[in-house]
Write an enzyme that holds these catalytic residues in place. Structure first.
Site: not given
Length: 369
Positions: A37, A341, A344
């Protein structure tokens, strides 16, 4: 906190500044990226996975794209800034172009939640059902091999093309530690995984070199002890558990450095095995630490440990109101925050890291030498 809730708290790791990072057009004609991610530009959403659908809507993507793209941030990622640096377009996700027209400027194979080890390993460890995706590093490599025939047809043609291409192998491996960690695995148990994880990364590098790759960048892990999710899940009443200067969890940052040192040694072994290849180590840890040491110097007046987007709590990470879910809100200025968040980083943080990687000596040997 129940196991599934803890895993829900981890949005698959491995999910401002308007000026460009640089101007070095022409050095590379294409970029091929593998990872999780930290660099996924849309494969997870296109894979049909439903584990973390909130990355498919605002506030994700609000800063630069003005709409959600499948990136686990408010805007661009390190891979985006590297592409811009060499005058290349942002990399399309593989699952968007797999059956489309020929792409000559590169493709992104990264998938949010991906692991370096195959999914079968985690199923054997009884944590397989908790994986966000089965599209591990080996799956991404197969995608590359499938795409290769549409990029070049002869060995000579492929050789010439890949000599002018940059291969980014990671960041990958963070999720291999996160999944077991968030269901109770100790740091001692995580350390036992490092040879396996690094071995999988090394095999991927070796395979890509055999496929024709010459220029490869292999990043290490970020200081995970500075992330809001770790700080929330592993809070300690013991003040000595925290770095007095940064407030980060010392033990988890020490583990990240342990992984990185192991990886660096393995990359040196690969350099000796493949002397014709240029294998570069990207020090994500070192490039990011200045932001935590002197945040205001970099414009992070909102802080380094508290998430911009979340639902409250000491670090604005609340499992019952995660970013994008009911009860959460996003800060007015993400560029003032390092953390987006809870897991990240913000576009602004990624931008600063990218500049240090490209210009600041945090890629060895240097990317631009």
């Amino acid at each position: 906190m129940k196991t599934m809730e803890i895993l829900s708290a981890f949005f698959v790791l491995g999910c401002l500044a308007s000026d460009p990072v640089l101007s070095s057009p022409g050095r590379y004609e294409a970029i091929f990226n593998f990872g999780d991610s930290l660099s996924d530009t849309g494969n997870f959403l296109r894979s049909g996975a439903l584990a973390f659908p909130v990355i498919g809507k605002l506030p994700y993507g609000q800063t630069f794209f003005r709409h959600a793209t499948g990136r686990c941030s408010d805007g661009r990622l390190i891979v985006d800034f590297i592409a811009e640096a060499f005058g290349l377009p942002h990399l399309p996700p593989y699952l968007e172009v797999a059956k489309g027209p020929r792409v000559r400027t590169g493709v992104n194979f990264a998938v949010a939640g991906a692991t370096a080890l195959d999914a079968s390993f985690f199923y054997a460890q009884k944590v397989g059902p908790l994986l966000w995706t089965n599209d591990s590093l080996s799956v991404q490599l197969r995608w590359f091999q499938n795409l290769k025939s549409s990029i070049c047809t002869t060995k000579q043609e492929c050789g010439e093309y890949f000599k002018k291409s940059l291969f980014l192998v990671g960041e990958i491996g963070g999720n291999d530690y996160n999944y077991p960690s968030f269901v109770g695995g100790s740091i001692k148990q995580l350390r036992a995984l490092v040879p396996l994880v690094v071995g999988a990364i090394a095999r991927a590098v070796s395979m890509l070199i055999k496929e024709g790759a010459v220029h490869l960048v292999v990043p290490g892990n970020l200081p995970v002890g500075c992330t809001a999710v770790y700080l929330t899940l592993f809070r300690s009443p013991n003040g000595s558990a925290y770095d007095s200067r940064t407030g980060c969890l010392r033990a988890y940052n020490a583990f990240a450095k342990y992984h990185n040192n192991y990886l660096k040694q393995e990359l040196q072994n690969l350099r000796e095995q493949y002397p014709h290849a240029r294998i570069m180590y990207a020090d994500y840890y070192g490039a990011s630490k200045p932001m935590y040491h002197t945040p205001k110097h970099y414009g992070f007046y909102g802080g380094t440990l508290r998430a911009c987007c979340g639902g409250g709590g000491p670090y604005n990470f609340n499992n019952s109101a995660r970013c994008g879910h009911t009860g959460s809100t996003a800060c007015r200025d993400p560029s003032a925050f390092v953390n987006w968040d809870g897991i990240h980083l913000t576009e602004s943080a990624y931008h600063h890291i990218a500049k240090k990687l490209i210009y600041g000596g945090f890629i060895s040997p240097p990317l631009l030498s």
